[in-house]
Design an enzyme around this catalytic site. Structure first.
Site, PDB file in Angstrom:
ATOM      1  N   GLU A   1       2.625   2.957  -6.544  1.00  0.00           N
ATOM      2  CA  GLU A   1       2.570   1.566  -6.070  1.00  0.00           C
ATOM      3  C   GLU A   1       2.376   0.580  -7.220  1.00  0.00           C
ATOM      4  O   GLU A   1       2.950  -0.510  -7.227  1.00  0.00           O
ATOM      5  CB  GLU A   1       1.455   1.396  -5.036  1.00  0.00           C
ATOM      6  CG  GLU A   1       1.752   2.013  -3.676  1.00  0.00           C
ATOM      7  CD  GLU A   1       1.538   3.511  -3.638  1.00  0.00           C
ATOM      8  OE1 GLU A   1       0.989   4.073  -4.609  1.00  0.00           O
ATOM      9  OE2 GLU A   1       1.904   4.137  -2.617  1.00  0.00           O
TER      10      GLU A   1
ATOM     11  N   PRO B   1      -3.659   0.790  -4.995  1.00  0.00           N
ATOM     12  CA  PRO B   1      -3.426   1.198  -6.389  1.00  0.00           C
ATOM     13  C   PRO B   1      -2.736   0.116  -7.223  1.00  0.00           C
ATOM     14  O   PRO B   1      -2.789   0.154  -8.447  1.00  0.00           O
ATOM     15  CB  PRO B   1      -2.517   2.428  -6.250  1.00  0.00           C
ATOM     16  CG  PRO B   1      -2.782   2.947  -4.891  1.00  0.00           C
ATOM     17  CD  PRO B   1      -3.087   1.741  -4.047  1.00  0.00           C
TER      18      PRO B   1
ATOM     19  N   GLN C   1       4.773   1.163   1.553  1.00  0.00           N
ATOM     20  CA  GLN C   1       5.065   1.799   2.841  1.00  0.00           C
ATOM     21  C   GLN C   1       4.061   1.438   3.940  1.00  0.00           C
ATOM     22  O   GLN C   1       4.434   1.275   5.090  1.00  0.00           O
ATOM     23  CB  GLN C   1       5.147   3.305   2.642  1.00  0.00           C
ATOM     24  CG  GLN C   1       5.900   4.013   3.719  1.00  0.00           C
ATOM     25  CD  GLN C   1       6.365   5.372   3.247  1.00  0.00           C
ATOM     26  OE1 GLN C   1       5.570   6.305   3.150  1.00  0.00           O
ATOM     27  NE2 GLN C   1       7.633   5.501   2.909  1.00  0.00           N
ATOM     28  N   PHE C   2       2.791   1.347   3.566  1.00  0.00           N
ATOM     29  CA  PHE C   2       1.748   0.849   4.466  1.00  0.00           C
ATOM     30  C   PHE C   2       0.833  -0.049   3.625  1.00  0.00           C
ATOM     31  O   PHE C   2       0.549   0.281   2.474  1.00  0.00           O
ATOM     32  CB  PHE C   2       0.915   2.002   5.050  1.00  0.00           C
ATOM     33  CG  PHE C   2       1.639   2.796   6.102  1.00  0.00           C
ATOM     34  CD1 PHE C   2       1.529   2.474   7.452  1.00  0.00           C
ATOM     35  CD2 PHE C   2       2.437   3.874   5.735  1.00  0.00           C
ATOM     36  CE1 PHE C   2       2.206   3.212   8.414  1.00  0.00           C
ATOM     37  CE2 PHE C   2       3.123   4.615   6.700  1.00  0.00           C
ATOM     38  CZ  PHE C   2       3.003   4.284   8.043  1.00  0.00           C
ATOM     39  N   ALA C   3       0.348  -1.130   4.217  1.00  0.00           N
ATOM     40  CA  ALA C   3      -0.536  -2.036   3.481  1.00  0.00           C
ATOM     41  C   ALA C   3      -1.769  -1.294   2.964  1.00  0.00           C
ATOM     42  O   ALA C   3      -2.337  -1.656   1.941  1.00  0.00           O
ATOM     43  CB  ALA C   3      -0.950  -3.204   4.365  1.00  0.00           C
ATOM     44  N   ASP C   4      -2.155  -0.251   3.673  1.00  0.00           N
ATOM     45  CA  ASP C   4      -3.305   0.559   3.243  1.00  0.00           C
ATOM     46  C   ASP C   4      -3.069   1.177   1.864  1.00  0.00           C
ATOM     47  O   ASP C   4      -4.016   1.577   1.193  1.00  0.00           O
ATOM     48  CB  ASP C   4      -3.531   1.691   4.250  1.00  0.00           C
ATOM     49  CG  ASP C   4      -3.473   1.201   5.685  1.00  0.00           C
ATOM     50  OD1 ASP C   4      -4.526   1.026   6.290  1.00  0.00           O
ATOM     51  OD2 ASP C   4      -2.342   0.969   6.188  1.00  0.00           O
ATOM     52  N   TYR C   5      -1.803   1.288   1.451  1.00  0.00           N
ATOM     53  CA  TYR C   5      -1.476   1.958   0.184  1.00  0.00           C
ATOM     54  C   TYR C   5      -1.171   0.972  -0.948  1.00  0.00           C
ATOM     55  O   TYR C   5      -0.670   1.350  -2.004  1.00  0.00           O
ATOM     56  CB  TYR C   5      -0.283   2.897   0.385  1.00  0.00           C
ATOM     57  CG  TYR C   5      -0.539   3.952   1.426  1.00  0.00           C
ATOM     58  CD1 TYR C   5      -1.811   4.505   1.564  1.00  0.00           C
ATOM     59  CD2 TYR C   5       0.457   4.387   2.283  1.00  0.00           C
ATOM     60  CE1 TYR C   5      -2.059   5.451   2.540  1.00  0.00           C
ATOM     61  CE2 TYR C   5       0.208   5.344   3.252  1.00  0.00           C
ATOM     62  CZ  TYR C   5      -1.056   5.869   3.373  1.00  0.00           C
ATOM     63  OH  TYR C   5      -1.320   6.811   4.327  1.00  0.00           O
ATOM     64  N   ILE C   6      -1.492  -0.277  -0.725  1.00  0.00           N
ATOM     65  CA  ILE C   6      -1.214  -1.277  -1.751  1.00  0.00           C
ATOM     66  C   ILE C   6      -2.326  -1.301  -2.800  1.00  0.00           C
ATOM     67  O   ILE C   6      -2.157  -1.846  -3.892  1.00  0.00           O
ATOM     68  CB  ILE C   6      -1.031  -2.668  -1.103  1.00  0.00           C
ATOM     69  CG1 ILE C   6      -0.133  -3.563  -1.962  1.00  0.00           C
ATOM     70  CG2 ILE C   6      -2.366  -3.332  -0.827  1.00  0.00           C
ATOM     71  CD1 ILE C   6       0.341  -4.811  -1.237  1.00  0.00           C
TER      72      ILE C   6
ATOM     73  N   HIS D   1      -3.436   3.931   8.098  1.00  0.00           N
ATOM     74  CA  HIS D   1      -2.163   3.372   8.564  1.00  0.00           C
ATOM     75  C   HIS D   1      -2.404   2.223   9.539  1.00  0.00           C
ATOM     76  O   HIS D   1      -1.553   1.926  10.366  1.00  0.00           O
ATOM     77  CB  HIS D   1      -1.308   4.433   9.266  1.00  0.00           C
ATOM     78  CG  HIS D   1      -1.052   5.659   8.460  1.00  0.00           C
ATOM     79  ND1 HIS D   1      -1.895   6.742   8.468  1.00  0.00           N
ATOM     80  CD2 HIS D   1      -0.065   5.966   7.596  1.00  0.00           C
ATOM     81  CE1 HIS D   1      -1.431   7.668   7.653  1.00  0.00           C
ATOM     82  NE2 HIS D   1      -0.328   7.225   7.105  1.00  0.00           N
TER      83      HIS D   1
END
Lengths: 409, 346
Positions: free
Chosen positions: B68, B97, B90-95, B137
């Site tokens: 990311e 990093p 892919q998901f805001a939760d993974y932003i 998610h």
């Protein structure tokens, strides 16, 4: 093998303050010993290269071996001048900090060969993504000295309008991207910029810098993946100056492998180069440019150099390393080595050197004087309205209201 | 340019509208390109980029490594070069990093470089709950971005806005976080999980023009006019709010913020001065959520018009829980109760 029991390994440098410096562990090959494969060689055939050390200038100042570049004396003299100017400027502005004229300063001392050679070699439409020790890039391109000092003083003529810490320059017209105090992030910008050049079908190359300490950052590794996957036309440079503030390079993994060898895992070529050897820097950069231009993508280069001074004005290196380590560094001083070479080939002499030093000192003094006429930190600053500009392309209602509240209209 | 209701309009889901926005921009601007995880050949895990690689070519729409920080970092470098990259996380939760790239780079580049460099990137990312996605998610991180000066944060609530706001975001000169409420990708959801799912078909705001149009950033929309209380919401919560207002029987005015930075403060203040009451609804956790900023702004600007304390109806201050999806998710019942409370005589 028998189970021996675990013990947590904490790396430590060879010598600490009060001890004699030692560099026996470095295993530096003689100049000319590391081979120079063709730049068109596939990366998987270059896996020994990052364990060598590309060197051109030997201890006597002769240019020897396969990496010896085709470079005219006039260009070498320009390199020497840019390195000297960087050194003199650093000395003068470090002193300005000690005189209370600014808040902060960082020197490039000992690392001047890398940025000056690369600046002279790269084109006007290429872009470097700097660290805070590549002032030589701007010096080699004749960036106005007074503007540098204005930035360091954050005065009314500061080209960055008083918004940025001293020496975190930005100079788009000189191929010099904006620096910031956080580490590693701009390595990814270099690759993105190079991808954009390829996307448009242009011929511009990006040159990214990162320190050996920051190779431990995730951005370094993510960037190498991107560079490899998309064959980005870029040169990714690690300036291994042995020290990250007080942490020796072993804290970033130097005792286990070379930094150049990190390239292998990404399928990229990795070069390890004597960073105090102007000719070797030139040759390795030229090799990488040819490779990018041939459509073969990125090269990772470790420039093996030495931080001769403290990390910044806030640091005292005698607290953590032998005080005479800088003068004992086995690869010498990049300025003295190029001077020795030019003298050896009868293209330079002591009188010309002394005259050049005097001239550059005068230029730096004049620039400092001009900037001080505008004002030093706190004595002069841009209008406070500048504080509210450039946050967005246009200020929103918050900034307009707050500008009024701050009385800055 | 086609107007609403002309033959060139068609009924679209939010996914189709977002796809149409990207397709429009790829078609008209050679500097626009899009990349992200699984978005190329496959078309994205939520199908937003379906068909775009086949139509516009792999160089305009391609897959990225699971990295990311480098996705957003490379986009910044491209933008500095002059391109208009649109990336998908892919998901805001993974932003998270990439937070350093957003906070210390994208949001600061123009300022610190004295205007020499800037980063007009658009970061699209599905966010929000109501899908049994568990902790990673379902989250709503908008307040993290709103707090970072230099970033814009946009949240559509329907297909028409989704397309117009996304085009406006891509054309904007500043970095934009574009949060896509994934629960309403395929149909409006009013927060009642026991009611049969609806599609966007037939919804007036699912009528989406073909071609280029924009919905300007920083202009809220009044979804329901009313006189007694102002409800502030965005994303999925606009639909939940409509249901909660209906359930309460109270004559509430519903404002869909559409972007939280820039924020349409004028529309908010005008409404609250009229109604004298304000209830704020968002999925994100309450403490230091964006509702706290809205509440402070309304108090600062409308204090002498207020007839009741400002209420916040939000996610509880817990991580997003799996089994307790509907205990956590602020539904219409909680909003109706809050509306009733603020209407109680003092």
């Amino acid at each position: 093998m028998p189970f021996r029991g675990f013990e947590l390994h904490i790396p430590a440098p060879e010598r600490r303050p009060g001890e004699r410096p030692s560099f026996d562990h470095l295993k530096i090959p003689p100049a000319g010993a590391t081979p120079r494969p063709s730049p068109s060689t596939p990366a998987h055939e270059l896996r020994e290269l990052p364990y060598g050390l590309a060197r051109v200038l030997d201890d006597a100042g002769n240019a020897v071996g396969p990496w010896k570049p085709d470079i005219d004396p006039e260009t070498l003299r320009r390199g020497l001048k840019a390195m000297l100017l960087t050194r003199i400027f650093d000395e003068r502005l470090f002193r300005a900090h000690r005189q209370g004229k600014t808040s902060f300063y960082m020197k490039s001392t000992g690392e001047e060969a890398v940025s000056t050679a690369q600046s002279l070699l790269l084109g006007a439409s290429d872009m470097c993504f700097p660290t805070y020790r590549v002032l030589g890039w701007l010096m080699a391109r004749d960036y106005p000295l007074t503007d540098l000092v204005n930035q360091i003083y954050s005065n009314a003529r500061d080209p960055l309008r008083g918004r940025q810490l001293p020496i975190l320059y930005s100079a788009r017209d000189y191929g010099f991207y904006s620096i910031s105090g956080n580490l590693g992030t701009r390595f990814a910008h270099a690759v993105g910029w190079a991808m954009a050049s390829a996307y448009r079908g242009d011929s511009n190359i990006a040159l990214g810098y990162i320190g050996e300490g920051s190779t431990a950052e995730g951005d370094f590794h993510e960037t190498l993946t991107f560079a490899s996957v998309y064959h980005a036309p870029c040169i990714l440079c690690i300036t291994n100056n042995q020290w990250a503030i007080s942490s020796y390079s072993g804290i970033a993994g130097a005792d286990e492998t070379t930094f150049a060898a990190k390239a292998i895992g990404y399928g990229l070529p990795g070069l390890r180069v004597d960073g105090n050897d102007f000719l070797a820097v030139w040759a390795a950069t030229q090799w990488s440019i040819e490779r990018a231009q041939a459509g073969l993508g990125a090269t990772l280069i470790e420039f093996f150099t030495y931080r001769m001074e403290g990390h910044s004005t806030s640091d005292d290196p005698t607290r953590y390393r032998p005080s005479d380590e800088p003068v004992e560094w086995p690869l010498g001083d990049p300025i003295e080595r190029l001077r020795q070479h030019l003298t050896l080939i009868a293209e330079w002499d002591d009188a010309r050197h002394a005259a050049l030093v005097a001239d550059l000192s005068e230029q730096v003094s004049a620039a400092v004087k001009d900037a001080e006429a505008v004002g030093t930190l706190g004595k002069s600053k841009p209008p406070v309205t500048e504080m509210f500009e450039g946050v967005f392309s246009r200020p929103d209602w918050r900034l307009i209201e707050q500008r009024r509240e701050a009385g800055a209209e | 340019m086609p107007e609403k209701g002309t033959a060139a309009n068609s009924s679209m889901s939010m996914i189709q509208a977002l796809n149409s926005a990207l397709d429009t921009m790829l078609g008209q601007d050679p500097d626009t390109l899009i990349f992200g995880q699984d978005i190329g050949y496959f078309g994205g895990v939520f199908r937003v980029t379906e068909g775009l690689q086949a139509k516009h070519g792999a160089k305009r729409c391609f897959d990225a490594p699971i990295a990311e920080s480098a996705i957003i970092g490379a986009a910044i470098g491209m933008a500095a070069y002059g391109l208009r990259p649109v990336v998908e996380i892919q998901f805001a939760d993974y932003i998270l990093p990439a937070f350093d790239q957003l906070v210390s780079e994208a949001a600061r580049l123009r300022y610190r470089s004295g205007g020499q460099f800037w980063a007009p990137i658009t970061v699209r990312t599905p966010y929000g709950g109501g899908i049994f996605g568990g902790q990673t998610h379902s989250q709503s991180p908008e307040a993290l971005f709103a707090h970072v000066t230099g970033l814009k944060t946009v949240i559509p609530s329907n297909p028409y806005d989704a397309k117009g706001l996304l085009i406006a975001s891509i054309e904007d000169e500043d970095p934009v976080i574009f949060l896509e409420p994934k629960r309403i990708y395929n149909g409006p959801f009013d927060g009642r999980p026991d009611v049969a799912l609806k599609s966007w078909a037939g919804h007036p705001l699912a009528e989406v023009p073909a071609g280029h149009y924009t919905v300007p950033l920083g202009q809220a929309a009044i979804r329901r006019e009313g006189n007694d209380v102002t409800v502030l919401a965005y994303g999925t919560m606009v639909h939940v709010a409509a249901a909660g207002i209906e359930q309460s029987g109270i004559d509430a005015e519903l404002i869909d913020l559409r972007s939280i930075v820039p924020l349409d403060i004028e529309t908010i203040v005008e409404s609250v001065k009229k109604t004298g009451r304000c209830v704020i609804l968002h999925e994100a956790t309450r403490f230091s959520g964006f509702g706290a900023e809205l509440s402070a702004l309304v108090q600062e600007r409308c204090f002498y018009h207020l007839e009741a304390p400002i209420e916040r109806v939000c996610g509880w201050d817990t991580p997003y829980p799996h089994a307790f999806e509907w205990d956590y998710f602020p539904g219409p019942g909680r909003l109706a109760a809050a509306l009733a409370r603020v209407m109680e005589p003092a």
